[in-house]
Design a protein around this motif. Structure first.
Motif, short mmCIF file in Angstrom:
data_model
loop_
_atom_site.label_atom_id
_atom_site.label_comp_id
_atom_site.label_asym_id
_atom_site.label_seq_id
_atom_site.Cartn_x
_atom_site.Cartn_y
_atom_site.Cartn_z
N LYS A 37 0.83 -1.22 0.00
CA LYS A 37 0.00 0.00 0.00
C LYS A 37 0.86 1.27 0.00
O LYS A 37 0.63 2.18 -0.79
CB LYS A 37 -0.93 0.00 1.21
CG LYS A 37 -1.86 1.19 1.20
CD LYS A 37 -2.83 1.17 2.35
CE LYS A 37 -3.76 2.37 2.24
NZ LYS A 37 -4.52 2.61 3.42
N GLU A 38 1.83 1.31 0.88
CA GLU A 38 2.71 2.49 0.97
C GLU A 38 3.45 2.71 -0.35
O GLU A 38 3.53 3.85 -0.83
CB GLU A 38 3.71 2.32 2.11
CG GLU A 38 4.66 3.47 2.25
CD GLU A 38 5.69 3.26 3.35
OE1 GLU A 38 6.69 3.98 3.34
OE2 GLU A 38 5.50 2.37 4.20
N GLU A 41 1.03 4.06 -2.98
CA GLU A 41 0.73 5.47 -2.71
C GLU A 41 1.86 6.39 -3.15
O GLU A 41 1.64 7.56 -3.45
CB GLU A 41 0.42 5.67 -1.23
CG GLU A 41 -0.92 5.07 -0.82
CD GLU A 41 -1.13 5.06 0.69
OE1 GLU A 41 -0.17 5.33 1.45
OE2 GLU A 41 -2.27 4.76 1.10
N ASN A 42 3.08 5.85 -3.20
CA ASN A 42 4.24 6.61 -3.66
C ASN A 42 4.59 6.28 -5.12
O ASN A 42 5.73 6.48 -5.55
CB ASN A 42 5.44 6.34 -2.75
CG ASN A 42 5.24 6.98 -1.39
OD1 ASN A 42 5.06 8.18 -1.29
ND2 ASN A 42 5.24 6.17 -0.34
N GLU A 43 3.59 5.75 -5.84
CA GLU A 43 3.71 5.44 -7.26
C GLU A 43 4.81 4.43 -7.57
O GLU A 43 5.51 4.52 -8.58
CB GLU A 43 3.89 6.72 -8.08
CG GLU A 43 2.73 7.68 -7.92
CD GLU A 43 2.89 8.97 -8.69
OE1 GLU A 43 3.88 9.11 -9.44
OE2 GLU A 43 2.02 9.84 -8.55
#
Length: 82
Positions: A37-38, A41-43
């Motif tokens: 997920k992280e 979220e940071n592409e």
């Protein structure tokens, strides 16, 4: 990391180096699964494309089908356990 620690600790036996390398790869696979997920979220997507394709997960939105993503992560965790 496993190999690096062997050299730092002065361990050079072939079997130990092989096991340390395997452990390092297993830890990296586990970390990739932990951070899905992280990273998204940071592409960033570090999940193997072959496994994503196999489970029909689109890299543009890996959370579109969470059941398929679960299957991807489960397969990678199984690989790390091997």
């Amino acid at each position: 990391v496993g190999l690096m620690m062997c050299y730092i600790l002065g361990i050079f036996r072939e079997v130990a180096l092989k096991n340390a390398s395997s452990l390092g790869m297993a830890m990296q696979l586990t970390n990739i699964c932990r951070d899905v997920k992280e990273d998204f979220e940071n592409e960033r997507v570090y999940l193997p494309s072959e496994i994503l394709q196999k489970h029909k997960v689109n890299t543009a939105n890996i959370f579109e089908n969470e059941n398929n993503l679960f299957n991807v992560v489960s397969e990678i965790i199984s690989l790390s356990e091997e």
